[in-house]
Each structure stands twice: as C-alpha cells, then as structure tokens.
Design an enzyme around this catalytic site. Structure first.
Site, short mmCIF file in Angstrom:
data_model
loop_
_atom_site.label_atom_id
_atom_site.label_comp_id
_atom_site.label_asym_id
_atom_site.label_seq_id
_atom_site.Cartn_x
_atom_site.Cartn_y
_atom_site.Cartn_z
N ASP A 137 -12.12 17.10 -76.34
CA ASP A 137 -11.68 18.75 -76.76
C ASP A 137 -11.79 19.71 -77.07
O ASP A 137 -13.11 19.87 -77.88
CB ASP A 137 -10.44 19.04 -78.00
CG ASP A 137 -8.85 19.59 -77.26
OD1 ASP A 137 -7.79 19.47 -76.90
OD2 ASP A 137 -9.37 21.16 -77.53
N ASN B 160 1.95 16.93 -75.02
CA ASN B 160 3.31 18.18 -75.30
C ASN B 160 3.37 17.95 -73.54
O ASN B 160 3.11 17.65 -72.38
CB ASN B 160 1.88 19.47 -75.73
CG ASN B 160 1.39 19.16 -76.76
OD1 ASN B 160 2.10 18.24 -77.57
ND2 ASN B 160 0.51 19.85 -77.30
N VAL C 170 -2.33 23.36 -70.11
CA VAL C 170 -3.24 23.13 -69.43
C VAL C 170 -2.17 22.14 -69.32
O VAL C 170 -1.68 20.47 -69.23
CB VAL C 170 -4.40 22.52 -69.82
CG1 VAL C 170 -4.90 22.28 -68.75
CG2 VAL C 170 -5.12 23.26 -71.06
N HIS D 21 -2.32 15.35 -70.19
CA HIS D 21 -2.94 14.93 -70.42
C HIS D 21 -2.46 14.40 -72.01
O HIS D 21 -1.32 14.64 -72.32
CB HIS D 21 -4.31 15.84 -70.86
CG HIS D 21 -3.35 16.73 -71.23
ND1 HIS D 21 -3.02 17.50 -70.82
CD2 HIS D 21 -3.72 17.60 -72.87
CE1 HIS D 21 -2.86 18.88 -71.50
NE2 HIS D 21 -2.73 18.83 -72.79
N HIS E 15 -3.66 13.33 -76.09
CA HIS E 15 -4.18 14.31 -77.25
C HIS E 15 -4.45 12.75 -77.83
O HIS E 15 -3.85 12.04 -78.20
CB HIS E 15 -3.76 15.03 -78.14
CG HIS E 15 -3.97 16.00 -77.47
ND1 HIS E 15 -4.19 17.60 -77.59
CD2 HIS E 15 -2.20 16.87 -75.93
CE1 HIS E 15 -4.22 18.37 -76.66
NE2 HIS E 15 -3.26 18.21 -75.85
P1 AMP Z 1 -1.75 21.21 -74.64
O1 AMP Z 1 -1.73 22.32 -75.37
O2 AMP Z 1 -1.41 20.00 -74.62
O3 AMP Z 1 -1.91 21.67 -73.14
O4 AMP Z 1 -3.38 21.37 -74.91
C1 AMP Z 1 -4.90 21.57 -73.75
C2 AMP Z 1 -5.67 21.94 -74.61
O5 AMP Z 1 -6.96 21.58 -73.92
C3 AMP Z 1 -6.46 22.00 -75.96
O6 AMP Z 1 -6.09 21.00 -77.31
C4 AMP Z 1 -7.51 22.57 -75.52
O7 AMP Z 1 -8.24 22.91 -76.34
C5 AMP Z 1 -8.09 21.78 -74.75
N1 AMP Z 1 -9.02 22.40 -73.71
C6 AMP Z 1 -8.63 23.57 -73.03
N2 AMP Z 1 -9.95 23.65 -72.06
C7 AMP Z 1 -10.56 22.82 -72.38
C8 AMP Z 1 -11.82 22.56 -71.54
N3 AMP Z 1 -12.60 23.37 -70.68
N4 AMP Z 1 -12.78 21.98 -72.04
C9 AMP Z 1 -12.09 20.88 -73.52
N5 AMP Z 1 -10.73 20.84 -73.79
C10 AMP Z 1 -10.21 22.72 -73.11
#
Ligand code: AMP
Ligand code: ZN
Length: 108
Positions: free
Chosen positions: A31, A88, A97, A101, A103
């Site tokens: 992340d 999430n 995003v 995915h 975590h």
């Molecule tokens: P969510 O809130 O579950 O959608 O988590 C999205 C996660 O993606 C967050 O923890 C961000 O820090 C991570 N994230 C966003 N952009 C990137 C990226 N380019 N590379 C790695 N992690 C990312």
C-alpha cells in the site's frame, strides 16, 4: 482492464508499485500509504468494482485471494503475531479505489 482504474494500471505495469506477488489471476503490492508496519493489498487482475459485483464464477478467485493472504502473512513474518484482513465495500464502507482488493495489515 478499466483505463481509468489505478489498480488496473498497476496490474498492466503502466503505474509503478512495489509488488510482493504476481500470479495468473491475483497480484499483491505494498500500500502506498501504509496504515501499519505491514500493509499489503491483494488484488484480482480481473476488474471487479466491489464485493457487491461478485458473481458465482468468482468463487475460486476469492478463495485464491484469501489463501494468498495466508501465504503472504507467513512470508512477512506476521502470521503468529497476527494481522487483519479487511475489504472495504463502497463509499460508506470506506472504499476509495473501486477495484476489489483485500487489505493485509499487521506487524504491530
Ligand atoms: P480502500 O479505501 O479500501 O479503497 O483502499 C485503497 C487503498 O489503496 C488505500 O489504502 C491507499 O493507500 C491505496 N492506494 C491508492 N493508490 C495506490 C497506489 N498507486 N499504489 C499503492 N496503493 C495505493
Ligand atoms: Zn481495475
């Protein structure tokens, strides 16, 4: 592949990421904004918006995602100390995003 999706771009290799695993159907990378000493995202290569969009045919894919989480936790040395697996779902569930995915967080 969704051209405006940041995780699709990472999977395609057009955006950088620190990969810890790449398989035929699933990838894992660190992340970019970690909320724990170990914070890895496990991501199906197939673009699925959220858990809400899963279909029956995605069952093996989701099983693979969780089995990979177990394996990576072991490799990262946090299996015994413990970790959280979090998905999430949609904005109200903290999803930012919109490419499904998992975590993997731990290492405290
Ligand atoms: P969510 O809130 O579950 O959608 O988590 C999205 C996660 O993606 C967050 O923890 C961000 O820090 C991570 N994230 C966003 N952009 C990137 C990226 N380019 N590379 C790695 N992690 C990312
Ligand atoms: Zn995507």
């Amino acid at each position: 592949m969704e051209k405006d999706c940041i995780f699709c771009q990472i999977i395609e290799g057009t955006k950088p990421a620190s990969f810890v695993f790449e398989g035929d159907r699933v990838v894992a990378f660190k992340d970019a904004n970690p909320s724990a000493p170990v914070h890895i995202l496990l991501v199906p290569k197939k673009h699925i918006r959220s858990i809400n969009d899963l279909t029956e045919g995605d069952q093996p894919l989701m099983a693979e995602l969780f089995m990979l989480a177990k394996k990576i936790a072991q490799e990262q040395g946090i299996a015994q100390s413990g970790y959280k697996l979090v998905i999430n779902v949609e904005r109200g569930g903290g999803q930012y995003v919109f490419h499904l995915h998992l975590h993997l967080v731990g290492g405290w």
